[in-house]
Design a protein around this motif. Structure first.
Motif, PDB file in Angstrom:
ATOM      1  N   LEU A   4       0.831  -1.204   0.000  1.00  0.00           N
ATOM      2  CA  LEU A   4       0.000   0.000   0.000  1.00  0.00           C
ATOM      3  C   LEU A   4       0.868   1.257   0.000  1.00  0.00           C
ATOM      4  CD1 LEU A   4      -2.973   0.883   0.100  1.00  0.00           C
ATOM      5  CD2 LEU A   4      -2.789   0.903   2.591  1.00  0.00           C
ATOM      6  N   LEU A   5       1.925   1.252   0.800  1.00  0.00           N
ATOM      7  CA  LEU A   5       2.830   2.405   0.840  1.00  0.00           C
ATOM      8  C   LEU A   5       3.535   2.590  -0.506  1.00  0.00           C
ATOM      9  CD1 LEU A   5       4.467   2.222   4.398  1.00  0.00           C
ATOM     10  CD2 LEU A   5       2.363   3.340   3.668  1.00  0.00           C
ATOM     11  N   ARG A   6       3.894   1.482  -1.162  1.00  0.00           N
ATOM     12  CA  ARG A   6       4.510   1.585  -2.492  1.00  0.00           C
ATOM     13  C   ARG A   6       3.551   2.238  -3.483  1.00  0.00           C
ATOM     14  NH1 ARG A   6       6.805  -3.554  -1.224  1.00  0.00           N
ATOM     15  NH2 ARG A   6       5.065  -4.619  -2.268  1.00  0.00           N
ATOM     16  N   ASP A   7       2.252   1.887  -3.374  1.00  0.00           N
ATOM     17  CA  ASP A   7       1.255   2.487  -4.261  1.00  0.00           C
ATOM     18  C   ASP A   7       1.213   4.006  -4.124  1.00  0.00           C
ATOM     19  OD1 ASP A   7       0.489   0.023  -5.240  1.00  0.00           O
ATOM     20  OD2 ASP A   7      -1.177  -0.211  -3.834  1.00  0.00           O
ATOM     21  N   HIS A   8       1.558   4.500  -2.933  1.00  0.00           N
ATOM     22  CA  HIS A   8       1.488   5.941  -2.669  1.00  0.00           C
ATOM     23  C   HIS A   8       2.874   6.587  -2.588  1.00  0.00           C
ATOM     24  CE1 HIS A   8      -2.869   6.072  -2.022  1.00  0.00           C
ATOM     25  NE2 HIS A   8      -2.733   4.898  -1.451  1.00  0.00           N
ATOM     26  N   ASN A   9       3.881   5.870  -3.070  1.00  0.00           N
ATOM     27  CA  ASN A   9       5.248   6.412  -3.131  1.00  0.00           C
ATOM     28  C   ASN A   9       5.745   6.876  -1.757  1.00  0.00           C
ATOM     29  OD1 ASN A   9       5.464   6.121  -6.012  1.00  0.00           O
ATOM     30  ND2 ASN A   9       4.147   7.926  -6.214  1.00  0.00           N
ATOM     31  N   ILE A  10       5.398   6.115  -0.732  1.00  0.00           N
ATOM     32  CA  ILE A  10       5.869   6.406   0.627  1.00  0.00           C
ATOM     33  C   ILE A  10       7.062   5.512   0.924  1.00  0.00           C
ATOM     34  CG2 ILE A  10       5.257   6.331   3.082  1.00  0.00           C
ATOM     35  CD1 ILE A  10       2.391   6.952   2.279  1.00  0.00           C
ATOM     36  N   SER A  11       8.099   6.084   1.488  1.00  0.00           N
ATOM     37  CA  SER A  11       9.340   5.363   1.746  1.00  0.00           C
ATOM     38  C   SER A  11       9.105   4.138   2.624  1.00  0.00           C
ATOM     39  CB  SER A  11      10.333   6.309   2.434  1.00  0.00           C
ATOM     40  OG  SER A  11      11.421   5.584   2.960  1.00  0.00           O
ATOM     41  N   GLY A  61      11.019   3.115   4.700  1.00  0.00           N
ATOM     42  CA  GLY A  61      11.506   3.433   6.043  1.00  0.00           C
ATOM     43  C   GLY A  61      10.393   3.850   6.990  1.00  0.00           C
ATOM     44  N   GLN A  62       9.225   4.205   6.437  1.00  0.00           N
ATOM     45  CA  GLN A  62       8.097   4.592   7.279  1.00  0.00           C
ATOM     46  C   GLN A  62       7.148   3.436   7.579  1.00  0.00           C
ATOM     47  OE1 GLN A  62       6.066   8.329   6.562  1.00  0.00           O
ATOM     48  NE2 GLN A  62       7.598   8.931   5.049  1.00  0.00           N
ATOM     49  N   LEU A  63       7.502   2.242   7.104  1.00  0.00           N
ATOM     50  CA  LEU A  63       6.604   1.098   7.276  1.00  0.00           C
ATOM     51  C   LEU A  63       6.267   0.854   8.737  1.00  0.00           C
ATOM     52  CD1 LEU A  63       5.032  -1.333   6.217  1.00  0.00           C
ATOM     53  CD2 LEU A  63       7.179  -2.636   6.211  1.00  0.00           C
ATOM     54  N   GLU A  64       7.252   0.907   9.618  1.00  0.00           N
ATOM     55  CA  GLU A  64       7.029   0.574  11.030  1.00  0.00           C
ATOM     56  C   GLU A  64       6.023   1.527  11.673  1.00  0.00           C
ATOM     57  OE1 GLU A  64       7.026  -1.745  14.189  1.00  0.00           O
ATOM     58  OE2 GLU A  64       8.168  -2.178  12.355  1.00  0.00           O
ATOM     59  N   VAL A  65       6.161   2.829  11.390  1.00  0.00           N
ATOM     60  CA  VAL A  65       5.256   3.794  12.009  1.00  0.00           C
ATOM     61  C   VAL A  65       3.835   3.635  11.469  1.00  0.00           C
ATOM     62  CG1 VAL A  65       5.676   5.677  10.366  1.00  0.00           C
ATOM     63  CG2 VAL A  65       4.997   6.205  12.702  1.00  0.00           C
ATOM     64  N   TRP A  66       3.709   3.247  10.180  1.00  0.00           N
ATOM     65  CA  TRP A  66       2.381   2.992   9.625  1.00  0.00           C
ATOM     66  C   TRP A  66       1.768   1.725  10.223  1.00  0.00           C
ATOM     67  CZ3 TRP A  66      -0.973   5.569   6.416  1.00  0.00           C
ATOM     68  CH2 TRP A  66      -0.504   6.773   5.885  1.00  0.00           C
ATOM     69  N   LEU A  67       2.583   0.701  10.434  1.00  0.00           N
ATOM     70  CA  LEU A  67       2.063  -0.519  11.071  1.00  0.00           C
ATOM     71  C   LEU A  67       1.577  -0.232  12.481  1.00  0.00           C
ATOM     72  CD1 LEU A  67       4.617  -3.252   9.879  1.00  0.00           C
ATOM     73  CD2 LEU A  67       2.178  -3.121   9.312  1.00  0.00           C
ATOM     74  N   GLN A  68       2.313   0.589  13.209  1.00  0.00           N
ATOM     75  CA  GLN A  68       1.884   0.971  14.557  1.00  0.00           C
ATOM     76  C   GLN A  68       0.549   1.713  14.505  1.00  0.00           C
ATOM     77  OE1 GLN A  68       5.144   3.211  16.224  1.00  0.00           O
ATOM     78  NE2 GLN A  68       6.538   1.450  16.216  1.00  0.00           N
ATOM     79  N   TYR A  69       0.409   2.596  13.512  1.00  0.00           N
ATOM     80  CA  TYR A  69      -0.842   3.338  13.350  1.00  0.00           C
ATOM     81  C   TYR A  69      -2.001   2.386  13.056  1.00  0.00           C
ATOM     82  CZ  TYR A  69      -4.374   5.979  10.730  1.00  0.00           C
ATOM     83  OH  TYR A  69      -5.551   6.495  10.258  1.00  0.00           O
ATOM     84  N   TYR A  70      -1.809   1.469  12.089  1.00  0.00           N
ATOM     85  CA  TYR A  70      -2.875   0.539  11.736  1.00  0.00           C
ATOM     86  C   TYR A  70      -3.235  -0.383  12.899  1.00  0.00           C
ATOM     87  CZ  TYR A  70      -2.800   1.784   6.753  1.00  0.00           C
ATOM     88  OH  TYR A  70      -2.920   2.452   5.555  1.00  0.00           O
ATOM     89  N   ASP A  71      -2.245  -0.765  13.706  1.00  0.00           N
ATOM     90  CA  ASP A  71      -2.510  -1.639  14.846  1.00  0.00           C
ATOM     91  C   ASP A  71      -3.440  -0.989  15.869  1.00  0.00           C
ATOM     92  OD1 ASP A  71      -1.035  -3.729  13.877  1.00  0.00           O
ATOM     93  OD2 ASP A  71       0.771  -3.268  15.012  1.00  0.00           O
ATOM     94  N   LEU A  72      -3.445   0.344  15.919  1.00  0.00           N
ATOM     95  CA  LEU A  72      -4.274   1.059  16.892  1.00  0.00           C
ATOM     96  C   LEU A  72      -5.707   1.272  16.400  1.00  0.00           C
ATOM     97  CD1 LEU A  72      -1.715   3.749  18.104  1.00  0.00           C
ATOM     98  CD2 LEU A  72      -2.519   1.751  19.374  1.00  0.00           C
ATOM     99  N   LEU A  73      -5.957   1.034  15.116  1.00  0.00           N
ATOM    100  CA  LEU A  73      -7.306   1.237  14.590  1.00  0.00           C
ATOM    101  C   LEU A  73      -8.194   0.035  14.908  1.00  0.00           C
ATOM    102  CD1 LEU A  73      -6.660   2.789  11.048  1.00  0.00           C
ATOM    103  CD2 LEU A  73      -6.999   3.948  13.232  1.00  0.00           C
ATOM    104  N   PRO A  74      -9.447   0.268  15.290  1.00  0.00           N
ATOM    105  CA  PRO A  74     -10.366  -0.848  15.524  1.00  0.00           C
ATOM    106  C   PRO A  74     -10.701  -1.557  14.215  1.00  0.00           C
ATOM    107  CG  PRO A  74     -11.533   1.245  15.631  1.00  0.00           C
ATOM    108  CD  PRO A  74     -10.081   1.579  15.524  1.00  0.00           C
ATOM    109  N   VAL A  75     -11.020  -2.826  14.309  1.00  0.00           N
ATOM    110  CA  VAL A  75     -11.370  -3.622  13.130  1.00  0.00           C
ATOM    111  C   VAL A  75     -12.861  -3.957  13.183  1.00  0.00           C
ATOM    112  CG1 VAL A  75     -11.010  -5.794  11.907  1.00  0.00           C
ATOM    113  CG2 VAL A  75      -9.048  -4.587  12.912  1.00  0.00           C
ATOM    114  N   LEU A  76     -13.605  -3.490  12.193  1.00  0.00           N
ATOM    115  CA  LEU A  76     -15.016  -3.849  12.018  1.00  0.00           C
ATOM    116  C   LEU A  76     -15.174  -4.373  10.603  1.00  0.00           C
ATOM    117  CD1 LEU A  76     -15.305  -1.737  14.443  1.00  0.00           C
ATOM    118  CD2 LEU A  76     -17.618  -1.353  13.560  1.00  0.00           C
TER     119      LEU A  76
END
Length: 424
Positions: free
Chosen positions: A123-130, A132-147
């Motif tokens: 997903l980050l590759r699709d948006h040209n995001i480095s 190197g930011q994968l870890e911080v994005w994973l932390q963000y997604y882990d905090l979101l509720p899943v419905l």
């Protein structure tokens, strides 16, 4: 009772109920887009992105879109299921009626399924995001509720019922969302090129569920299609590209459209119409730039196939008349005659003429003319094609005869038709 509470008590009460029930963020925005209430108090911040000003900014854009999209009071008040390019989901409900001046309620962000490292990286590759930011994005997604999809739909329906006191079905929710999506290709119209839309994907899950979905297309049952679609889980989809989540979604969508094309033909849709629908829907998907747009486009496409099958069932034509219509559709740019159609159907020309007029209400020659004028209207909306070119391509004897026939079926001349649409 909720209607006994004042607005400044009622809305916070509804927000807290939803937050406690689903443990998903709930925000009350006033008419200026400012936050009146947020549960929890601090909104989950999205990491910096290449093409985004932040999640709350996107939420406010969707709030404006939802508030301005309805054509009547009920449409304007229906909740909208919104998905960002980064796969966060939220529900937007513009308040209406007595609550209109109170603003908008927003539920989210949430995810349909937990985000794994591989999906996040693509997903980050699709948006040209480095990377190197994968870890911080994973932390963000882990905090979101899943419905999952169905639970989010039910949350939207619950919100609507708590606010309005009215019932709402999943079909009403989804059909309203489809009406508000930009479903056309640039420069097109729904009937110009047999349409262009779509939503969601069905591979690598219970095959019986897939069969049920395409059975509804075969039967022309859009309501059944939407009900079955709502039961699919995001985490059961196949992965058809390791490098790009967007490419994977497009591939799955194309596969689904291919299966829908076959189901529509099995349901009696003319094969050339089915293939043409497939071509344009797939071409449209290839132009899309984010996953939510692909999801919306696929669902719209599947509904489009079901609608065409339903319309075809309504015509109640015999196999012979349907075969004639299909042949005319496929060979509109060639010389067409009753004798040629008689050869295609294997029937006597006189008998075929009587049967066709009895079932369609039109003589064969009139039906051919009407279809050619319909095709001429589509060609006239394209740039760079002269009226004489159109007349010649569609086998009218000369331009004056073309004008006469065009006026017979449309009530205006070709030049008036173009002028009315601002076409030069």
């Amino acid at each position: 009772m909720l209607d006994q509470l004042e607005d400044d008590e009622r809305i916070p009460y509804i927000c807290r109920l939803l937050y406690e029930a689903y443990r998903i963020p709930v925000i009350w925005l006033n008419t200026e887009g400012e936050t009146e209430q947020a549960l929890p108090q601090f909104y989950q911040a999205r990491p910096p992105a290449q093409d985004s000003q932040g999640l709350l900014a996107e939420v406010r854009e969707h709030v404006l879109d939802a508030a301005n999209s309805g054509s009547d009071a009920r449409t304007a008040a229906l909740p909208q299921i919104c998905t960002t390019a980064y796969l966060e989901n939220f529900v937007v409900l513009p308040l209406s009626g007595e609550l209109k001046l109170a603003g908008t309620l927003v539920i989210g962000p949430s995810l349909y399924t937990s985000m794994n490292e591989e999906t996040a990286a693509s997903l980050l590759r699709d948006h040209n995001i480095s990377s190197g930011q994968l870890e911080v994005w994973l932390q963000y997604y882990d905090l979101l509720p899943v419905l999952d999809r169905m639970r989010l739909y039910h949350a939207a329906i619950l919100l609507y019922t708590l606010v309005t006191g009215q019932a709402l079905t999943i079909n009403e929710l989804l059909l309203d969302s489809l009406k508000l999506q930009p479903a056309q290709l640039e420069g097109g119209a729904p009937d110009l090129d047999l349409s262009y839309r779509r939503e969601n994907t069905w591979l690598h899950h219970d095959p019986s569920q897939e069969r049920e979905l395409f059975r509804h297309i075969r039967n022309g049952d859009k309501e059944g299609l939407l009900q079955t679609h709502a039961g699919f889980n995001e985490d059961q989809y196949g992965l058809l590209s390791k490098k790009s989540q967007l490419r994977s979604k497009k591939n799955l969508a194309i596969t689904s459209i291919t299966l829908a094309t076959r189901a529509a033909m099995d349901g009696g849709l003319f094969w050339e119409i089915a293939y043409t629908l497939s071509d344009f829907h797939i071409q449209h998907i290839e132009e899309l730039k984010d996953i939510p747009a692909v999801d919306r486009a696929l669902l719209a496409a599947l509904c489009d196939f079901a609608d065409h099958v339903k319309d075809n069932h309504r015509s109640k034509l015999s196999r012979t008349s349907a075969l004639c219509q299909n042949y005319i559709f496929n060979h509109l740019y060639e010389e067409l005659s009753l004798s040629k159609l008689a050869g295609v159907t294997g029937l006597n020309a006189s008998y075929l003429s009587q049967l066709f007029k009895k079932e369609t209400g039109l003589a064969v020659s009139d039906y051919i003319q009407r279809e050619r004028i319909g095709e001429a209207k589509r060609l006239m909306e394209l740039p760079g094609i002269t009226l004489s070119d159109i007349a010649t391509r569609l086998h009218f004897n000369d331009q004056s005869y073309f004008t006469k026939v065009f006026k017979k079926y449309t009530g205006m001349t070709p030049k008036q038709f173009r002028h009315d649409r601002g076409i030069t």
